[in-house]
Design an enzyme around this catalytic site. Sequence first.
Site, PDB file in Angstrom:
ATOM      1  NE  ARG A  76      -2.826   0.526   3.406  1.00 24.46           N
ATOM      2  CZ  ARG A  76      -2.194   1.075   4.447  1.00 24.46           C
ATOM      3  NH1 ARG A  76      -1.723   2.307   4.373  1.00 24.46           N
ATOM      4  NH2 ARG A  76      -2.020   0.409   5.555  1.00 24.46           N
ATOM      5  CE1 TYR A 129     -14.518  10.564 -17.393  1.00 21.80           C
ATOM      6  CE2 TYR A 129     -14.336  10.675 -15.006  1.00 21.80           C
ATOM      7  CZ  TYR A 129     -14.590   9.953 -16.159  1.00 21.80           C
ATOM      8  OH  TYR A 129     -14.916   8.628 -16.070  1.00 21.80           O
ATOM      9  CG  ASP A 216      -7.695  15.285 -16.460  1.00 21.65           C
ATOM     10  OD1 ASP A 216      -7.008  14.662 -17.297  1.00 21.65           O
ATOM     11  OD2 ASP A 216      -8.725  14.818 -15.957  1.00 21.65           O
ATOM     12  CE  LYS A 241     -10.924   7.149 -19.658  1.00 18.77           C
ATOM     13  NZ  LYS A 241     -11.182   8.455 -19.091  1.00 18.77           N
TER      14      LYS A 241
END
Length: 427
Positions: A76, A129, A216, A241
């Site tokens: 983690r 988005y 972004d 993407k």
Amino acid sequence: MSHKSRVFGDRPLAPETLMMGYGYDPTLSEGSIKAPIFQTSTFVFRSAEDGKRFFEVAYGLREKDPEEALGLIYSRINNPNLEILEDRLAVWDGADKALVFSSGMAAISTTILALSRPNDVVVYTAPAYGGTEYLFDRILPRMGVATVSVADDDCGAALTRAINAAAEQAKARGGRVAAVYVETPANPTNQLIDLEAAAAAIKALGQAEPPPLVVDNTFLGPLWQKPLAHGADLILYSLTKYVGGHSDLIAGACLGRADLMGRVAEMRTICGTITDPHTAWLLMRSLETLHIRMERSQVNAMELVKRLRGHPKVEGVLDAGGVETTPAQQAIFARQCTGTGSTFSLRLKGGEAEAFRMLNALKLFKLAVSLGGTESLVSHPSSTTHSDYSPEAKTRCGIGDNLVRLSVGIENVDDLYADLVQALDAI
Ligand SMILES: *Cc1c(COP(=O)(O)O)cnc(C)c1O
């Protein structure tokens, strides 16, 4: 040559060259040419003293010595597959450091949580988005963080006014402007935001700790737009993407300046929004072909844009900085971008009925949200990804019922064109 060397003699190596081996030392893994998948939750310390030293650094109890390697602790916090991937991602954007997350939204929300405190104000550009819009519009206000959405005009003036208004609002609330968040090009309109104008407006605020400019870069990065070179402090990606590129994984990243990345790393460790070793391994495989995939899909998209402009069923073609945009948009494109990418939208003549007839007639283009994969996809933003926008917001952001978004893949371009032509005929 060391596995962390970015030069060959005095020659700086290009990112596409570095993607094959940078950051990975085969001698640590039985000479394996590719990094094995370190499918493990935890790592064995060589001694109790090592465990103590590693935790001192991980929990910020002391600064890491420049020569000290941060030991592996627990997946983690860190993992070899993630560390190699992060080193390679940082290369493309020239970032000090990169961190990988379990999704684009995990990267965005963890980063914004790391930057904001109650009473702060966050400015963000619209359209954004859908998940990002939801975070800013509905979730952050519940935590006492105010948000200001701005649909910028062509020259950065609206964004500058919004940044100044946010500073006033922050002062009245006893907080700060915590971040200026920009998505450029905007989804699905390809509207560009001037990053240098945004950076100048932030500087002019004179805030003791200036709010980071967060970008972004999913649509054009990391090949066609390098926000750090235009005043950005942090870059966010949905790696789902273009970087993943095969529509077979979900992941995200945050990259940027070392001091800010420290805060993002702390939040990722505590929120547990890191990705897993197998996804990181798939992303390393994807990075080896990133440039040829993005180049080829862009060539295909440019050809389709050219052939579709002026088609009798098409009212307009929305590509980044394209000939149908304003001179101001074209000027931003010339300064800020080196390619148009391969996601663009068509404004059809008619409305939803015409758009749906076209979408239902397509055979090669698959009807799905998402973008940036090897295969071509098509979607109807107004009824899907942007369906929670109010009618006014849709009008303000230019998301009509006649708008169809295409993500062009690497198939044969004549096949793709034939599919589009027969679907337009079906309207
Ligand atoms: C898809 C996308 C996101 C969200 O990424 P996920 O990986 O789906 O969480 C964020 N920003 C943009 C521009 C996107 O296209």
